[in-house]
Design a protein around this motif. Structure first.
Motif, PDB file in Angstrom:
ATOM      1  N   UNK A 153      -6.758  -7.709  -1.449  1.00 47.32           N
ATOM      2  CA  UNK A 153      -7.890  -7.427  -0.580  1.00 47.32           C
ATOM      3  C   UNK A 153      -7.736  -6.103   0.134  1.00 47.32           C
ATOM      4  N   UNK A 154      -6.526  -5.864   0.661  1.00 48.48           N
ATOM      5  CA  UNK A 154      -6.277  -4.623   1.386  1.00 48.48           C
ATOM      6  C   UNK A 154      -6.382  -3.433   0.445  1.00 48.48           C
ATOM      7  N   UNK A 155      -5.881  -3.576  -0.778  1.00 53.01           N
ATOM      8  CA  UNK A 155      -5.939  -2.463  -1.733  1.00 53.01           C
ATOM      9  C   UNK A 155      -7.386  -2.144  -2.075  1.00 53.01           C
ATOM     10  N   UNK A 156      -8.183  -3.213  -2.302  1.00 51.29           N
ATOM     11  CA  UNK A 156      -9.586  -2.982  -2.661  1.00 51.29           C
ATOM     12  C   UNK A 156     -10.321  -2.285  -1.520  1.00 51.29           C
ATOM     13  N   UNK A 157     -10.126  -2.780  -0.306  1.00 52.45           N
ATOM     14  CA  UNK A 157     -10.898  -2.241   0.811  1.00 52.45           C
ATOM     15  C   UNK A 157     -10.400  -0.868   1.261  1.00 52.45           C
ATOM     16  N   UNK A 158      -9.093  -0.735   1.402  1.00 56.01           N
ATOM     17  CA  UNK A 158      -8.577   0.492   2.011  1.00 56.01           C
ATOM     18  C   UNK A 158      -8.322   1.596   1.001  1.00 56.01           C
ATOM     19  N   UNK A 159      -7.944   1.234  -0.222  1.00 56.06           N
ATOM     20  CA  UNK A 159      -7.611   2.275  -1.185  1.00 56.06           C
ATOM     21  C   UNK A 159      -8.754   2.568  -2.154  1.00 56.06           C
ATOM     22  N   UNK A 160      -9.279   1.518  -2.771  1.00 53.93           N
ATOM     23  CA  UNK A 160     -10.242   1.761  -3.859  1.00 53.93           C
ATOM     24  C   UNK A 160     -11.628   2.054  -3.316  1.00 53.93           C
ATOM     25  N   UNK A 161     -12.082   1.257  -2.364  1.00 57.89           N
ATOM     26  CA  UNK A 161     -13.455   1.405  -1.878  1.00 57.89           C
ATOM     27  C   UNK A 161     -13.816   2.844  -1.480  1.00 57.89           C
ATOM     28  N   UNK A 162     -12.995   3.517  -0.655  1.00 61.82           N
ATOM     29  CA  UNK A 162     -13.402   4.879  -0.266  1.00 61.82           C
ATOM     30  C   UNK A 162     -13.527   5.821  -1.456  1.00 61.82           C
TER      31      UNK A 162
END
Lengths: 324, 321, 313
Positions: free
Chosen positions: C217-226
Motif C-alpha cells: 500500500x505504501x509503495x503504491x501510494x507514495x512511490x508509484x502514484x506520483x
C-alpha cells in the motif's frame, strides 16, 4: 596520408535552445584512410556519436552542422539534401548501431532487406542480389545462411542480429562504415566475435571504419588510430599505441589511468576529479582546465591549440621519454 | 562464520504462455531455470564477486540474497537467518536492515518525485527511526554537498545519482550490500570515482559486498573472491590472482581470452565459438559442453560436481590443477 | 510557519514560470486562447449570482409578460431589454446560461473526479498486484468498453432513478447524474494508470522500497502514484470535455438535470422546441456556450497531451 576516404574539417554542430546555443561538436577535424579503423572514444556527452551522425546527415533537428566541411572520397557531403543524401547513406556509408533491432525492419525477412538494399544501390539483377545476400550472410558467419535468409530479425539472437546488421551495412560495398557502439549491448564473448568480424571484413575490402565506443579495450584491439573527444572537442589524436601507452593530453592520461586494468595491483584507482561539463556550461579556454592537474593561467584564457595530425590539444602536453 | 551462506540455491521461472494459449496450441508449460544448484559463502568484510554474461543468473542470485525473490530450492542464510523461511518477524526485520542493495541504473533507482533527503532516509524512516541530519551526514560521506539534500534526482549526473544510491544503502547501517552492476551505466572516469568510494566505505564501515557484474576488470580490482557463473550454474570459484592467472574451467579461460585488453594492440584472437544456449532448454550434462574444446562423452551426459583444486573450486570433469 | 513557507512558494512559482511546460504554453496560441475562454466561462459560472442580471430560479423575479423577448430589443409590453433575450416564461437567457453552466461544470468536474479516483485506485491495484485482481478488474473494464459510454450512463441513471423514492428524485438527479457519468468513464483512467504502473513497478526505486520492507500500500501510494499522474492529468482534461457533453446529452434526452435545475443541456432541450417558431435565441446561445466550453477544454487537453509527451518534443 594521400586521399583519405573521409575528411572532416573543423566540424561544428550546434543545437539552438531557448537557453542559448549548445555546441555538442566544436571544431573537430580528422581523416580516415582507406582500410583504416579510426577509433573515436570519449565519455557520454563528449559528442562522439553526434559527429558520426553529422557525417551521415542523421542529426535530429534542431541540431545542425553550423560550420566546417565533411568530404567523402573528394566530394563534399555536408551540403547534400534529400535524395542525394539518402543515396549516400546506403551506398557510400554503411552504418552499424548499438541496438541491432533498430537498424532492422522487424516485418521484413532479412534476405529481403539485403536484396532491397543491394537493388537500390548496385546495378545488379534480382537473382544476382539474392545470390549475393546468401553469400553476405555466409561471410558474416551465420550458419545455414541459405535457409536463414528467410528468417525475420526476431528469430536471431543479439549477436547474430548484429552480424546481420554488419552484412547489411557492407552489402552495397560502401567505402566507409560508421559503427556506433556496435558491441555495447553484447556479451563479452560475442563482442570479441563481432569485433574480429568487423576488423576482418574491412581489412579485406579496404573499407574505412569509424568505430565509436567508450570501451578503451575495444579501441586498443581494433583501431589503428584513435581520436579522444572531450566536451565536443578533440583532445588527442594519434596512433592507438601512442595514445594508450604514452598519452600527451592530461585528460587522456587520466582516462587511461582510471580504467581498472591500468591500476592493476593498486588499492585505489586513479581518478579525475569532477565530471565532464554539461554542454551549457563549458568553461572558457581549454574545456578540461577545471579538472586538469597541469592547469595554468593560459589554459583558462586561450582555447587549447587545435589538434593537427597526431597531437594533443593542450598547451602543456605530457612529455614522454623515448624509452617508454 | 560466514556472513552469507548460499546452499543449493535454485530458481525456476514459469515462462509459459497464458493458459488458454497453451490449451489451444497444445504446448506444455515452459520453465526457465535461471539459477541451478549454486553454493557459496561470503566471509564478513570481504568482497565476493559474481561474474557472468547475460542469462548467467547473477542478478537473480542477487535478488534472492536480499529477499526480493524467493528461492525455488535451497536457501540463503544471512547471519544464520533464512529470510525466505524465517517466521520470527523481529529476526527478519533485524536482518533486513542489515542488507542493502545498489542497483545498476542510476536513473531508475531514485524516485524522480522525491527529494534527495527523503530518498536517502527512507530505509530508516520506514522503520520509524530517527532521521535528523542523517541525509546530510550521509551526503558528505559519499562526497556530495549538504545542500544537495533538498534537490530532486534529475538535477544530478549519473555518477552523482549513484552516490545518492550508495548514501541510501548506507542509511540503515547495513553489514551487507549487494551491488548489481553498480558502475556499468557509468563512464570510465566516473566509474573509478564510484569504485574508490565503495572501497573507502568498505574500510570505514566494515562492509561486506556481493558484487554482481559482467565487467572482468572491475572484478579483478575489487573482489576478494570470485564466482564465475554460466547458465545459472557456478562453474569456478577462486581468489582473483589464481583465477585470472590460472583459470581452470574452460569457460573462464574463454571469457578471459575474449575480454578486450588495453595492451592488446591489433591482437588477433580466435574469437570464442557459439553463443550462450537457451536457458529454457539447457544442454544436458555440463551446460558448457557444446562450446567447450575439451568436451568428452562424460561432459555430455553428467553434470560435473564442484570439486576443489588447491584454493579454487571448479565444476568441470576435465579441468586439472 | 508563514515565514518559512513564503520563500518556498516564491521559488515554486518561479520554477513553474521557468518550466518547459510554461514555455511551450506561451508559444501555443491555441492553448492560450482556450485557457482564456475556459477561465472566463468558469469564473462567470462561479460568480453567476453576482454577474447575472436576474435569478432565473426565483419565481418572484419573473414576469411572464417578458416571455419571448428577442435579444437586444425592448419588450413590447414591459419595455425591458435583454442582452440574449428571454424564454417562454420570461426568464433572461443570459442568466439561465450562467446558472446552467454552474450545473454543467459542477456535474462534469464531479463526475471526472469520481471517475479519476475510481480509475486510479483500480488501475494501481490491478497494475501492481497483478494476478486475479488484475484479471477481474480489466475484464470488467473490457466489457464496459464494448458499450458506448452514454448508453452505460443512461443505464446507470435509469436504474438509480428507479430505486430512488419519487419525492427525492429531483433533489437526487444531479448526484445520480454524477454517479452515472463517473461510472461510465473510469475505464480509461484505470487502463492508463495500470499501464504506467506496470512500467514503474519494475523500476529499481520500487525494488529499493520493497527491499527495506515497505508494504504494498505504501509503495503504491507514495512511490508509484506520483509517477503515474501526468498522463492522468491529460485524460482528466479531455474527460472533462466529454463529461460536460455527456451531461448535456443526457439532459437533452430528458434523463438528466431536471427543469428546476436546468443545465446547458436542459436549456438546449427547452430551446429546440422554439426553434421552428422563430425564437432561435433560446436554443442558440446555450448551444454556443456549450460548444465553446467543451471545445476549449478539449483543445487544452490536446495541447497538454502533446506538451507532456516526451516523444513529440
Amino acid at each position: 596520408m594521400a586521399d583519405p576516404v573521409l575528411s572532416i574539417r573543423n566540424l561544428c554542430v550546434e543545437i539552438p535552445t531557448r537557453h542559448g546555443i549548445l555546441k555538442p561538436v566544436d571544431g573537430v577535424s580528422y581523416d580516415i584512410a582507406k582500410g583504416e579503423i579510426l577509433g573515436i572514444v570519449g565519455e557520454s556527452g563528449a559528442g562522439k556519436s553526434m559527429a558520426g551522425n553529422a557525417v551521415i546527415g542523421l542529426l535530429n533537428p534542431p541540431a545542425h552542422v553550423s560550420s566546417g566541411e565533411i568530404w567523402l572520397n573528394g566530394k563534399r557531403i555536408d551540403t547534400l539534401k534529400g535524395d542525394a543524401l539518402r543515396r549516400l547513406r546506403g551506398k557510400e556509408i554503411g552504418m552499424v548501431f548499438q541496438d541491432p533491432l533498430t537498424s532492422l525492419n522487424p516485418l521484413l525477412r532479412i534476405g529481403d532487406q539485403l536484396v532491397e538494399t543491394m537493388l537500390t544501390h548496385l546495378p545488379i539483377s534480382k537473382s544476382e542480389a539474392e545470390k549475393r545476400a546468401v553469400a553476405a550472410l555466409e561471410e558474416v558467419g551465420i550458419p545455414g545462411a541459405a535457409k536463414r535468409v528467410n528468417s525475420y530479425p526476431h528469430e536471431f539472437s543479439g549477436g547474430m542480429r548484429q552480424r546481420v546488421v554488419i552484412a547489411l551495412a557492407l552489402c552495397a560495398e560502401p567505402s566507409l562504415v560508421i559503427a556506433d557502439e556496435p558491441t555495447t549491448a553484447l556479451d563479452v564473448s560475442v563482442q570479441a566475435q563481432i569485433i574480429a568480424l568487423l576488423k576482418r571484413l574491412c581489412r579485406e575490402r579496404g573499407t574505412a571504419v569509424m568505430l565509436i565506443t567508450h570501451d578503451m579495450g575495444v579501441i586498443a584491439e581494433a583501431a589503428d588510430r584513435v581520436a579522444v573527444m572531450y566536451a565536443g572537442r578533440l583532445a588527442e589524436l594519434g596512433p592507438v599505441r601512442d595514445v594508450i601507452t604514452a598519452p600527451e593530453h592530461p585528460y587522456t592520461h587520466g582516462l587511461m589511468a582510471s580504467t581498472p586494468l591500468a591500476s592493476r595491483g593498486q588499492k585505489r584507482l586513479h581518478q579525475i576529479p569532477g565530471a565532464m561539463p554539461r554542454l551549457d556550461a563549458v568553461p572558457d579556454g581549454c574545456a578540461f582546465n577545471p579538472r586538469c592537474p597541469r592547469v595554468a593561467d593560459k589554459c583558462r584564457q586561450a582555447p587549447a591549440p587545435k589538434v593537427d595530425g597526431a597531437a594533443a590539444a593542450c598547451w602543456f602536453p605530457l612529455q614522454h621519454e623515448e624509452a617508454s | 562464520m560466514a556472513l552469507v551462506s548460499v546452499k543449493n540455491l535454485s530458481r525456476v521461472f514459469d515462462v509459459s504462455k497464458p493458459w488458454l494459449n497453451r490449451v489451444i496450441e497444445r504446448e506444455p508449460k515452459a520453465f526457465l531455470t535461471a539459477v541451478s544448484d549454486v553454493d557459496f559463502e561470503v566471509e564478513p568484510q570481504t568482497t565476493y564477486a559474481l561474474v557472468g554474461e547475460s542469462g548467467s543468473g547473477k542478478s537473480t542470485i542477487g535478488r534472492m540474497l536480499v529477499g526480493l525473490l524467493n528461492p525455488s530450492g535451497g536457501n540463503v542464510e544471512i547471519e544464520g537467518v533464512d529470510l525466505a523461511n524465517e517466521t520470527d518477524a523481529a529476526k527478519v526485520n533485524a536482518i533486513r536492515s542489515d542488507i542493502q542493495m545498489i542497483f545498476q541504473d542510476p536513473y531508475a533507482s531514485l524516485n524522480p518525485r522525491w527529494r534527495v533527503r527523503d530518498i536517502i532516509v527512507e530505509p530508516v524512516a520506514a522503520r520509524g527511526g530517527k532521521t535528523d541530519g542523517l541525509a546530510e551526514r550521509l551526503l558528505e560521506q559519499v562526497g556530495l554537498s549538504v545542500k544537495d539534500a533538498g534537490k530532486f534526482p534529475h538535477e544530478f549526473s549519473g555518477g552523482q545519482r549513484q552516490r545518492i544510491c550508495i548514501a541510501r544503502a548506507l542509511a540503515s547501517e547495513p553489514r551487507l550490500i549487494v551491488c548489481d552492476e553498480p558502475t556499468s551505466a557509468l563512464d570510465v572516469s566516473v566509474q573509478s570515482q564510484v569504485l574508490n568510494l565503495m572501497s573507502d566505505l568498505k574500510d570505514n564501515f566494515g562492509l561486506t559486498y556481493v558484487l554482481i557484474t559482467h565487467d572482468l576488470t572491475v572484478v579483478q580490482h575489487m573482489a576478494d573472491r570470485i564466482g564465475v557463473l554460466y547458465l545459472g550454474r557456478l562453474v569456478e570459484e577462486g581468489a582473483p590472482d589464481e583465477l585470472f592467472e590460472r583459470p581452470k574451467h574452460p569457460y573462464t579461460q574463454m571469457l578471459l581470452e575474449a575480454a578486450p585488453r588495453m595492451d592488446g594492440f591489433g591482437r588477433e584472437v580466435a574469437p570464442p565459438e557459439g553463443e550462450i544456449p537457451d536457458p529454457i532448454n539447457p544442454p544436458p550434462g555440463c551446460a558448457f559442453h557444446p562450446r567447450c574444446p575439451l568436451a568428452g562423452d562424460i561432459c555430455r551426459q553428467e553434470r560435473p560436481e564442484m570439486r576443489r583444486i588447491g584454493t579454487t573450486r571448479v565444476a568441470c570433469h576435465v579441468a586439472e590443477g | 510557519m508563514s515565514g518559512t513557507s513564503t520563500p518556498a512558494q516564491k521559488s515554486r512559482l518561479r520554477t513553474a514560470l521557468e518550466s518547459d511546460l510554461f514555455y511551450t504554453f506561451k508559444r501555443s496560441p491555441v492553448a492560450v486562447v482556450s485557457t482564456v475562454v475556459v477561465l472566463v466561462l468558469v469564473l462567470s459560472a462561479v460568480f453567476a449570482p453576482l454577474i447575472a442580471p436576474t435569478n432565473p430560479f426565483d419565481p418572484a423575479s419573473l414576469n411572464l409578460m417578458n416571455g419571448f423577448t428577442p435579444p437586444m430589443s425592448p419588450n413590447d409590453f414591459t419595455g425591458e431589454t435583454f442582452f440574449m433575450g428571454t424564454d417562454d416564461q420570461g426568464r433572461d437567457v443570459f442568466s439561465t446560461i450562467l446558472y446552467g453552466m454552474r450545473i454543467s461544470l459542477f456535474v462534469g468536474v464531479a463526475a471526472v473526479l469520481f471517475a479519476m479516483v475510481l480509475g486510479i485506485t483500480l488501475g494501481l491495484l490491478s497494475g501492481y498486484l497483478g494476478g486475479w485482481v488484475e484479471t477481474v478488474i480489466m475484464r470488467i473494464a473490457d466489457v464496459q468498453l464494448t458499450f458506448p459510454s452514454i448508453l452505460v450512463a443512461m443505464l446507470i441513471f435509469g436504474v438509480a432513478k428507479g430505486i430512488t423514492p419519487v419525492e427525492y428524485r429531483d433533489q437526487m438527479a444531479i448526484w445520480v447524474l454524477i454517479l452515472a457519468i463517473g461510472l461510465s468513464d473510469w475505464v480509461q483512467f484505470a487502463r492508463v494508470v495500470r499501464g504506467a504502473t506496470l512500467v514503474e513497478k519494475n523500476k529499481e526505486y520500487v525494488e529499493a522500497a520493497r527491499l527495506i520492507g515497505r508494504r504494498s500500500g505504501a509503495i503504491m501510494l507514495r512511490h508509484i502514484l506520483p509517477n503515474v499522474l501526468s498522463p492522468v492529468l491529460v485524460i482528466a482534461t479531455i474527460s472533462l470535455a466529454l463529461a460536460i457533453i455527456a451531461e448535456a446529452t443526457l439532459s437533452f434526452l430528458g434523463v438528466g438535470a431536471p427543469p428546476t435545475q436546468p443545465s446547458l443541456g436542459t436549456l438546449i432541450r427547452i430551446g429546440q422546441g422554439f426553434l421552428f417558431s422563430g425564437e432561435w435565441w433560446i436554443l442558440l446561445f446555450p448551444a454556443i456556450t456549450l460548444l465553446g466550453l467543451a471545445l476549449s477544454v478539449n483543445l487544452l487537453g490536446d495541447w497538454l497531451r502533446d506538451a507532456l509527451n516526451p516523444r513529440l518534443r
